[in-house]
Structures are given as structure tokens and as C-alpha cells.
Design a protein around this motif. Structure first.
Motif, PDB file in Angstrom:
ATOM      1  N   ALA A 133       7.722 -14.051   5.948  1.00  0.00           N
ATOM      2  CA  ALA A 133       6.582 -13.145   5.793  1.00  0.00           C
ATOM      3  C   ALA A 133       6.946 -11.695   6.061  1.00  0.00           C
ATOM      4  O   ALA A 133       7.694 -11.386   6.989  1.00  0.00           O
ATOM      5  N   ALA A 134       6.392 -10.828   5.229  1.00  0.00           N
ATOM      6  CA  ALA A 134       6.437  -9.381   5.454  1.00  0.00           C
ATOM      7  C   ALA A 134       5.007  -8.884   5.421  1.00  0.00           C
ATOM      8  O   ALA A 134       4.273  -9.154   4.467  1.00  0.00           O
ATOM      9  N   ILE A 135       4.598  -8.196   6.473  1.00  0.00           N
ATOM     10  CA  ILE A 135       3.228  -7.696   6.574  1.00  0.00           C
ATOM     11  C   ILE A 135       3.234  -6.181   6.362  1.00  0.00           C
ATOM     12  O   ILE A 135       3.997  -5.465   7.007  1.00  0.00           O
ATOM     13  N   VAL A 136       2.372  -5.735   5.458  1.00  0.00           N
ATOM     14  CA  VAL A 136       2.310  -4.313   5.111  1.00  0.00           C
ATOM     15  C   VAL A 136       1.126  -3.659   5.807  1.00  0.00           C
ATOM     16  O   VAL A 136      -0.015  -4.124   5.680  1.00  0.00           O
ATOM     17  N   ILE A 137       1.412  -2.586   6.547  1.00  0.00           N
ATOM     18  CA  ILE A 137       0.381  -1.797   7.214  1.00  0.00           C
ATOM     19  C   ILE A 137       0.346  -0.421   6.559  1.00  0.00           C
ATOM     20  O   ILE A 137       1.390   0.221   6.366  1.00  0.00           O
ATOM     21  N   GLY A 138      -0.847   0.051   6.203  1.00  0.00           N
ATOM     22  CA  GLY A 138      -0.981   1.339   5.531  1.00  0.00           C
ATOM     23  C   GLY A 138      -1.017   2.521   6.479  1.00  0.00           C
ATOM     24  O   GLY A 138      -1.030   2.357   7.701  1.00  0.00           O
ATOM     25  N   SER A 139      -1.056   3.701   5.915  1.00  0.00           N
ATOM     26  CA  SER A 139      -1.090   4.929   6.699  1.00  0.00           C
ATOM     27  C   SER A 139      -2.439   5.087   7.395  1.00  0.00           C
ATOM     28  O   SER A 139      -3.431   4.451   7.028  1.00  0.00           O
ATOM     29  N   GLU A 140      -2.458   5.971   8.397  1.00  0.00           N
ATOM     30  CA  GLU A 140      -3.657   6.147   9.209  1.00  0.00           C
ATOM     31  C   GLU A 140      -4.858   6.628   8.394  1.00  0.00           C
ATOM     32  O   GLU A 140      -5.990   6.241   8.662  1.00  0.00           O
ATOM     33  N   GLY A 141      -4.627   7.462   7.400  1.00  0.00           N
ATOM     34  CA  GLY A 141      -5.745   8.011   6.643  1.00  0.00           C
ATOM     35  C   GLY A 141      -6.038   7.278   5.353  1.00  0.00           C
ATOM     36  O   GLY A 141      -7.156   6.811   5.116  1.00  0.00           O
ATOM     37  N   ALA A 142      -5.022   7.134   4.506  1.00  0.00           N
ATOM     38  CA  ALA A 142      -5.229   6.589   3.165  1.00  0.00           C
ATOM     39  C   ALA A 142      -5.060   5.083   3.073  1.00  0.00           C
ATOM     40  O   ALA A 142      -5.436   4.478   2.067  1.00  0.00           O
ATOM     41  N   GLY A 143      -4.492   4.452   4.099  1.00  0.00           N
ATOM     42  CA  GLY A 143      -4.245   3.023   4.026  1.00  0.00           C
ATOM     43  C   GLY A 143      -3.056   2.719   3.124  1.00  0.00           C
ATOM     44  O   GLY A 143      -2.183   3.552   2.921  1.00  0.00           O
ATOM     45  N   ILE A 144      -3.040   1.516   2.558  1.00  0.00           N
ATOM     46  CA  ILE A 144      -1.942   1.110   1.683  1.00  0.00           C
ATOM     47  C   ILE A 144      -2.135   1.730   0.303  1.00  0.00           C
ATOM     48  O   ILE A 144      -3.219   1.686  -0.258  1.00  0.00           O
ATOM     49  N   SER A 145      -1.071   2.291  -0.245  1.00  0.00           N
ATOM     50  CA  SER A 145      -1.163   2.900  -1.567  1.00  0.00           C
ATOM     51  C   SER A 145      -1.432   1.833  -2.629  1.00  0.00           C
ATOM     52  O   SER A 145      -1.109   0.661  -2.459  1.00  0.00           O
ATOM     53  N   ARG A 146      -2.026   2.243  -3.729  1.00  0.00           N
ATOM     54  CA  ARG A 146      -2.429   1.302  -4.777  1.00  0.00           C
ATOM     55  C   ARG A 146      -1.239   0.504  -5.317  1.00  0.00           C
ATOM     56  O   ARG A 146      -1.311  -0.714  -5.454  1.00  0.00           O
ATOM     57  N   LEU A 147      -0.140   1.181  -5.614  1.00  0.00           N
ATOM     58  CA  LEU A 147       1.026   0.496  -6.187  1.00  0.00           C
ATOM     59  C   LEU A 147       1.591  -0.532  -5.221  1.00  0.00           C
ATOM     60  O   LEU A 147       1.933  -1.664  -5.619  1.00  0.00           O
ATOM     61  N   VAL A 148       1.687  -0.163  -3.951  1.00  0.00           N
ATOM     62  CA  VAL A 148       2.205  -1.089  -2.949  1.00  0.00           C
ATOM     63  C   VAL A 148       1.273  -2.287  -2.806  1.00  0.00           C
ATOM     64  O   VAL A 148       1.716  -3.438  -2.727  1.00  0.00           O
ATOM     65  N   ARG A 149      -0.026  -2.027  -2.793  1.00  0.00           N
ATOM     66  CA  ARG A 149      -1.004  -3.127  -2.693  1.00  0.00           C
ATOM     67  C   ARG A 149      -0.852  -4.095  -3.857  1.00  0.00           C
ATOM     68  O   ARG A 149      -0.912  -5.321  -3.672  1.00  0.00           O
ATOM     69  N   GLU A 150      -0.634  -3.582  -5.046  1.00  0.00           N
ATOM     70  CA  GLU A 150      -0.497  -4.438  -6.228  1.00  0.00           C
ATOM     71  C   GLU A 150       0.759  -5.295  -6.181  1.00  0.00           C
ATOM     72  O   GLU A 150       0.803  -6.374  -6.773  1.00  0.00           O
ATOM     73  N   LYS A 151       1.774  -4.841  -5.473  1.00  0.00           N
ATOM     74  CA  LYS A 151       3.020  -5.592  -5.377  1.00  0.00           C
ATOM     75  C   LYS A 151       2.943  -6.734  -4.374  1.00  0.00           C
ATOM     76  O   LYS A 151       3.760  -7.661  -4.412  1.00  0.00           O
ATOM     77  N   CYS A 152       1.976  -6.690  -3.480  1.00  0.00           N
ATOM     78  CA  CYS A 152       1.861  -7.715  -2.438  1.00  0.00           C
ATOM     79  C   CYS A 152       1.365  -9.039  -3.021  1.00  0.00           C
ATOM     80  O   CYS A 152       0.620  -9.069  -4.004  1.00  0.00           O
ATOM     81  N   ASP A 153       1.780 -10.134  -2.404  1.00  0.00           N
ATOM     82  CA  ASP A 153       1.346 -11.461  -2.851  1.00  0.00           C
ATOM     83  C   ASP A 153      -0.082 -11.758  -2.425  1.00  0.00           C
ATOM     84  O   ASP A 153      -0.850 -12.355  -3.179  1.00  0.00           O
ATOM     85  N   PHE A 154      -0.413 -11.367  -1.199  1.00  0.00           N
ATOM     86  CA  PHE A 154      -1.725 -11.675  -0.641  1.00  0.00           C
ATOM     87  C   PHE A 154      -2.251 -10.468   0.135  1.00  0.00           C
ATOM     88  O   PHE A 154      -1.498  -9.550   0.465  1.00  0.00           O
ATOM     89  N   ALA A 155      -3.557 -10.516   0.431  1.00  0.00           N
ATOM     90  CA  ALA A 155      -4.164  -9.536   1.328  1.00  0.00           C
ATOM     91  C   ALA A 155      -4.842 -10.293   2.456  1.00  0.00           C
ATOM     92  O   ALA A 155      -5.460 -11.337   2.228  1.00  0.00           O
TER      93      ALA A 155
END
Length: 242
Positions: free
Chosen positions: A186-208
Motif C-alpha cells: 500500500a501507498a497512501i497519498v496525502i494532499g497539500s494543506e490548502g488544495a489537497g490532492i491534485s486532480r491528476l494524482v487523484r486520477e492515478k490512484c487505485d482507490f480513495a
């Protein structure tokens, strides 16, 4: 610079290359332990006034000790995967998408080290790197946590997926985190403090995965959210061993 007693002690224990040590005159307690360790390793030490340390620390708490060390050595993503292999565990990785607050990075490294994270991945641009503030906030965990800097988070996610790692985005529209199977690679993605996870990065993830919020505040600090998810991974993995 590394500021504070615990971070300096961990740096000494981990054989971090240290150029010199500045110690406040008259400091007591664990400072004596630091001085003893430094003498054993033949590290140059200088006694200085507290005001000198205050000036060097630029407002950060130093607890009477400042160490000058060599620059932090970043690793490659492959090194993180190798750490998991050596421990005979499925990879457990944190990916930080443009995190900007050094205190958040330090706190994530501290919790990650405690939860068995094999490494952290951060972008080379528009994000915080390893600084003395991060080292202080990590309470010494920076000495044990592998950290890779990459040019493109989205491409790195694709590469991890090709190696069999499932990638989970921390996102409010995801499945409740404790209902999600997080025991495998598993790799867990945490977004930035203001904008959160960028759209492109979110689309690359398997799950949310999401953290239920029942109060009036609709989001958590990045390091708090990361801590909850890291502890859940640790819990599920430990339960799977029983």
C-alpha cells in the motif's frame, strides 16, 4: 542544523555525520548524555551563550543544543521497496502531494517511523523538503525514515502500481478508511494543506479512502489525517498476523 535534545541524540545514535555541536553554558539534564556521546565520537563541541543559540535557531526551540550535520541524504523509490523486502513485509509507503508545512512533514515522519512505514515520497518542486524544522518536528525519526524526492508524483504512482503496490488517496469522497482492506502492498497519498490532492494524482490512484467527520469542521490537518491512516494500516497488518 539539528535543534533539540532528542533529535540530536537520535542523530548521534544513528551515526549521522556531525561537524560540530553547540551547547548552552550551564545546561543540565540530558545535555550531559549528549556531551558524553559526542566526546566518545570525537565530535567538536563549543559552549555558547543561550542568546547565541536563540539567534541561530531563529525562534525555533533548541533546548540548549544545536548540531551541525551533513545534508540529509535522500534515497530512490527503489530503496524504499528494498527496505520492505529486507523486512519481509508488503511495501508501506506514504506519498505527500505538495505538502508545504515542515511541521506536518516532521510529524508524518515521526508517526510513520512508529507505524512501520518503509519510506516517504515527496516531490522535488513546490513542496517542503528535509530541513532543521522538519528534523525537530520528527523528534529524531528523520534519522530512520527513508525519503525519496521525485520529479513527478503521478508517474511515480504509475511505477509503483506496475510493481504491485495499491495506491490509496485520502479524499473525502472515498470509502470509509476502516472498511477498506489496507493489509497488502500500500501507498497512501496525502494532499497539500490548502488544495489537497491534485486532480491528476487523484486520477492515478487505485482507490480513495475517507475519514468520517461528524463535527462542524470538515477536514483534518494533513499530519493528523496521515496519522489516522497509518495507524489503521498498522492495526490491520498486526491483526492479520494473529
Amino acid at each position: 542544523m539539528i535543534l533539540g535534545r532528542n533529535p540530536v541524540i537520535e542523530a548521534l545514535r544513528n551515526e549521522r555525520e556531525m561537524e560540530k555541536l553547540l551547547v548552552a553554558k550551564g545546561a543540565e539534564g540530558s545535555i550531559k548524555k549528549i556531551v558524553g556521546m559526542a566526546k566518545e565520537k570525537h565530535i567538536p563541541m563549543t559552549l555558547v551563550d543561550k542568546v547565541t543559540l536563540d539567534r541561530l535557531a531563529e525562534g525555533q526551540p533548541h533546548q540548549g543544543v544545536v548540531a551541525y550535520v551533513s545534508s540529509y541524504s535522500y534515497c530512490d523509490v527503489e530503496d524504499i521497496l528494498d527496505i520492505a523486502k529486507e523486512r519481509q513485509e508488503p511495501p508501506f509507503i506514504m506519498i505527500l502531494d505538495n505538502l508545504e508545512d515542515p511541521h506536518n512533514l516532521g510529524a508524518i515522519m515521526r508517526t510513520g517511523e512508529a507505524c512501520g512505514v518503509h519510506g516517504i515520497i515527496i516531490p522535488k518542486r513546490r513542496a517542503v523538503g528535509i530541513t532543521d524544522v522538519v528534523a525537530k518536528a520528527s523528534a529524531g525519526a528523520v534519522e530512520y525514515m527513508a525519503c525519496a524526492k521525485v520529479s513527478n508524483i503521478a508517474q511515480t504512482i504509475e511505477s509503483l502500481k506496475e510493481k504491485g503496490v495499491w495506491v490509496y488517496a485520502c479524499h473525502m469522497d472515498g470509502e470509509t478508511y476502516y472498511k477498506t482492506d489496507l493489509k497488502g502492498p500500500a501507498a497512501i497519498v496525502i494532499g497539500s494543506e490548502g488544495a489537497g490532492i491534485s486532480r491528476l494524482v487523484r486520477e492515478k490512484c487505485d482507490f480513495a479512502v475517507s475519514i468520517p467527520m461528524v463535527g462542524k469542521i470538515t477536514s483534518l490537518n494533513a499530519s493528523n489525517a496521515a496519522a489516522i491512516l497509518m495507524c489503521e494500516v498498522r492495526k490491520q497488518r498486526d491483526a492479520g498476523r494473529v
